[in-house]
Design a protein around this motif. Structure first.
Motif, mmCIF file in Angstrom:
data_model
loop_
_atom_site.group_PDB
_atom_site.id
_atom_site.type_symbol
_atom_site.label_atom_id
_atom_site.label_comp_id
_atom_site.label_asym_id
_atom_site.label_seq_id
_atom_site.Cartn_x
_atom_site.Cartn_y
_atom_site.Cartn_z
ATOM 1 N N ASN A 151 9.622 12.946 -2.884
ATOM 2 C CA ASN A 151 9.774 11.501 -3.115
ATOM 3 C C ASN A 151 9.963 11.145 -4.589
ATOM 4 O O ASN A 151 9.993 9.983 -4.952
ATOM 5 N N VAL A 152 10.058 12.185 -5.416
ATOM 6 C CA VAL A 152 10.209 11.930 -6.864
ATOM 7 C C VAL A 152 11.679 11.608 -7.169
ATOM 8 O O VAL A 152 12.540 12.479 -7.113
ATOM 9 N N GLU A 153 11.934 10.362 -7.477
ATOM 10 C CA GLU A 153 13.304 9.936 -7.755
ATOM 11 C C GLU A 153 13.570 9.808 -9.253
ATOM 12 O O GLU A 153 14.706 9.877 -9.714
ATOM 13 N N ILE A 154 12.480 9.569 -9.974
ATOM 14 C CA ILE A 154 12.589 9.343 -11.419
ATOM 15 C C ILE A 154 11.485 10.141 -12.116
ATOM 16 O O ILE A 154 10.377 10.243 -11.577
ATOM 17 N N THR A 155 11.767 10.688 -13.268
ATOM 18 C CA THR A 155 10.657 11.192 -14.079
ATOM 19 C C THR A 155 10.670 10.529 -15.447
ATOM 20 O O THR A 155 11.722 10.147 -15.969
ATOM 21 N N ILE A 156 9.471 10.403 -15.993
ATOM 22 C CA ILE A 156 9.297 9.996 -17.397
ATOM 23 C C ILE A 156 8.798 11.237 -18.106
ATOM 24 O O ILE A 156 7.703 11.734 -17.825
ATOM 25 N N GLY A 157 9.598 11.757 -19.019
ATOM 26 C CA GLY A 157 9.275 13.037 -19.642
ATOM 27 C C GLY A 157 9.623 14.186 -18.711
ATOM 28 O O GLY A 157 10.175 13.975 -17.599
ATOM 29 N N MET B 80 9.538 3.373 2.482
ATOM 30 C CA MET B 80 8.974 4.614 1.918
ATOM 31 C C MET B 80 8.814 4.522 0.407
ATOM 32 O O MET B 80 9.723 4.104 -0.293
ATOM 33 N N THR B 81 7.618 4.847 -0.037
ATOM 34 C CA THR B 81 7.353 4.784 -1.471
ATOM 35 C C THR B 81 8.060 5.920 -2.201
ATOM 36 O O THR B 81 7.995 7.078 -1.778
ATOM 37 N N LYS B 82 8.743 5.531 -3.283
ATOM 38 C CA LYS B 82 9.362 6.544 -4.137
ATOM 39 C C LYS B 82 8.511 6.716 -5.392
ATOM 40 O O LYS B 82 7.867 5.766 -5.838
ATOM 41 N N TYR B 83 8.553 7.910 -5.922
ATOM 42 C CA TYR B 83 7.674 8.190 -7.060
ATOM 43 C C TYR B 83 8.424 8.198 -8.388
ATOM 44 O O TYR B 83 9.551 8.689 -8.491
ATOM 45 N N ILE B 84 7.739 7.659 -9.365
ATOM 46 C CA ILE B 84 8.132 7.852 -10.759
ATOM 47 C C ILE B 84 7.097 8.806 -11.341
ATOM 48 O O ILE B 84 5.944 8.422 -11.564
ATOM 49 N N LEU B 85 7.490 10.043 -11.525
ATOM 50 C CA LEU B 85 6.553 11.064 -11.988
ATOM 51 C C LEU B 85 6.574 11.114 -13.519
ATOM 52 O O LEU B 85 7.629 11.305 -14.124
ATOM 53 N N THR C 252 18.591 17.475 -4.580
ATOM 54 C CA THR C 252 17.268 17.022 -5.023
ATOM 55 C C THR C 252 17.186 15.502 -4.920
ATOM 56 O O THR C 252 18.195 14.807 -5.132
ATOM 57 N N PRO C 253 16.001 14.961 -4.605
ATOM 58 C CA PRO C 253 15.852 13.494 -4.599
ATOM 59 C C PRO C 253 15.885 12.916 -6.022
ATOM 60 O O PRO C 253 16.057 11.709 -6.189
ATOM 61 N N LEU C 254 15.691 13.764 -7.025
ATOM 62 C CA LEU C 254 15.605 13.298 -8.418
ATOM 63 C C LEU C 254 16.950 12.749 -8.875
ATOM 64 O O LEU C 254 17.978 13.419 -8.794
ATOM 65 N N LYS C 255 16.933 11.520 -9.361
ATOM 66 C CA LYS C 255 18.179 10.869 -9.778
ATOM 67 C C LYS C 255 18.252 10.592 -11.265
ATOM 68 O O LYS C 255 19.326 10.439 -11.827
ATOM 69 N N TRP C 256 17.067 10.473 -11.888
ATOM 70 C CA TRP C 256 17.082 9.994 -13.285
ATOM 71 C C TRP C 256 15.866 10.534 -14.046
ATOM 72 O O TRP C 256 14.739 10.436 -13.553
#
Lengths: 317, 317
Positions: free
Chosen positions: A42-48, A1-6, A62-66
């Motif tokens: 599927n958003v595990e990481i965000t930039i900004g 499964m593709t995870k997203y870097i938003l 939440t799936p968000l980890k970082w």
């Protein structure tokens, strides 16, 4: 499964390819790419970060980890919620160090070489020399905040035979600084200094740190510079200090309210340089920022931990 | 018999005492101290020069042996007569190097950090970022004149990871410069440069060196800086180049006519920084200048020769 870097902004293709190369399970996406609510899961990481993401990504399990912040200061982020939901936060401290140190050096040299009065005179086609010129080594410069920006500026000043004084939380000694003092000795040190430069992050301790009493205690020949955060300064007190010539000059890049409203009284003062929050604008930003992100990303997928610039969610920096 | 050192300006007592200490036969005097014409016949040395001294000190068998110029450039002095009457000339090259290099660094950093547009916007209470920011190493900087000022600037730029290109008479290599080229390759080199900085002395070869064709050949994104001598630039051509955006910006400290008249069209341009011949204003000037004078004075009384900064009266620098 593709995870997203938003990400809250786009980056050049070369960097997106690099992400794929490090781990092809991850995909770089912008908000517009998330067309339905399941995508957000599927958003595990965000930039900004964007304010509107609070409700979409901050909840129990939440799936968000970082979150990798774009800026060095993180005061505008929902730190408490990150802590509650166990989301790690890294900042981009260091990316902006050269840009901000360059900005500060420009101000110091302009002042030493009489540029501010020359520029004012030029408006009136007036040919008139300033009455004093200075070498960098003639100034007692107080750098409030000895992080990466302060250290970079100090190394510049050393090259020009100036040894600045530093202020940090506990007064720990730092290379390139003549002396360092703890934050509670700020006022005492400021009283003796020709230039006071704020580079502190915004926390409860630094809100309105520079207030009426502070400016009154400064030398009336002194300059105050803020490239840290706007709310560290009581803007009304600064205006008053400049208007009454309690200090000679200010160069301010960050404000309590941004953009500074067109009718704000600061604009009409003669003894201020107002710059529109540009000190951190960084040439080759993407490259410098992605160097931090890739280091962290590599560690994150391998070990779930982060290498560079992890922010303490308790202290806020 | 007491010999006079006639100066066009006063110096602090400590320096006058030093003269006495080196040789008590010499006395430091100002023009007002020379009350009768016989006094002028004891003037063996001058510090600085005044036009009115020409007729009093320049004649066959004058007692005047040595002129120590206050400035680095000596184009305004009666060089031919000095040569005819066998008067030695030394300049103060080096005294101003730090001041002028500091002035130049201020301009370069202001520009890299978007200060010129920020300052213009501030006049109109306008909060607006510039569209590009640069690191020093992003610029191709051409330093025209690799004397003490050019060398000092080059050493600064090296610290900021920039290696400038140099132009000098014969293209001899210089430390801290990436490359150096002879004067006849100036235009070719300027065409490729982002910043062109004139620091040349004024001679027949450099009069109106920067003319219409020169500016037309420069990049339209480039900056031209003059801290050398005003007449090296064809002012009308510079005005036209700026008005037509043939070059992007100029920072000019020296002019063909000084003070620049209040109705001069240069004042009304937006893309110029005009400073009133201040780049050489030197903190601690007396101390730096007297260091050169004392070295020369000591040698002069012992051997009749000069150690530092003797000017070739043939070449004019």
């Amino acid at each position: 499964m593709t995870k997203y870097i938003l990400s809250d902004r786009s980056f050049r293709d070369e960097f997106l390819k690099q992400i794929q190369k490090i781990d092809s399970n991850y995909q770089f996406v912008l908000e517009d790419d998330l067309t339905n609510s399941e995508d957000w899961q599927n958003v595990e990481i965000t930039i900004g970060w964007k304010k509107s993401w609070d409700e979409k990504l901050l909840y129990e399990k939440t799936p968000l980890k970082w979150v990798q912040s774009i800026s060095a200061g993180v005061d505008y982020l929902p730190l408490d919620q990150f802590r509650n939901y166990n989301i790690k936060l890294t900042n981009s401290s260091g990316v902006h160090a050269q840009a901000i140190a360059d900005h500060l050096l420009a101000i110091l040299f302009m002042q030493n070489r009489g540029f501010f009065s020359a520029i004012e005179n030029q408006r009136h086609a007036k040919w008139e020399m300033a009455d004093n010129y200075m070498n960098p080594q003639d100034l007692r410069i107080l750098i409030v905040g000895t992080g990466k920006i302060g250290q970079r500026l100090a190394s510049y000043l050393n090259f020009f035979e100036n040894q600045p004084i530093g202020i940090n939380t506990n007064g720990r000694t730092m290379e390139d600084f003549k002396n360092t003092f703890p934050l509670h000795q700020l006022e005492e040190q400021a009283t003796m200094s020709d230039v006071v430069i704020n580079i502190l992050p915004l926390t409860d301790d630094t809100y309105h740190l520079y207030n009426k009493e502070f400016f009154q205690n400064m030398k009336d020949s002194a300059t105050f510079i803020n490239v840290g955060r706007g709310p560290s300064v009581d803007t009304q007190a600064l205006h008053q200090a400049l208007q009454n010539n309690e200090i000679a000059f200010a160069a301010i890049d960050v404000f309590e309210q941004e953009p500074l409203p067109a009718d704000h009284p600061l604009w009409s003062l003669k003894n201020i340089l107002i710059t529109p929050h540009i000190s951190g604008f960084t040439p080759h930003f993407q490259k410098k920022f992605m160097a931090i992100f890739f280091d962290n990303f590599t560690k994150f997928i391998k070990e779930g931990s982060l290498t560079e610039n992890e922010v303490s969610l308790a202290s806020g920096y």
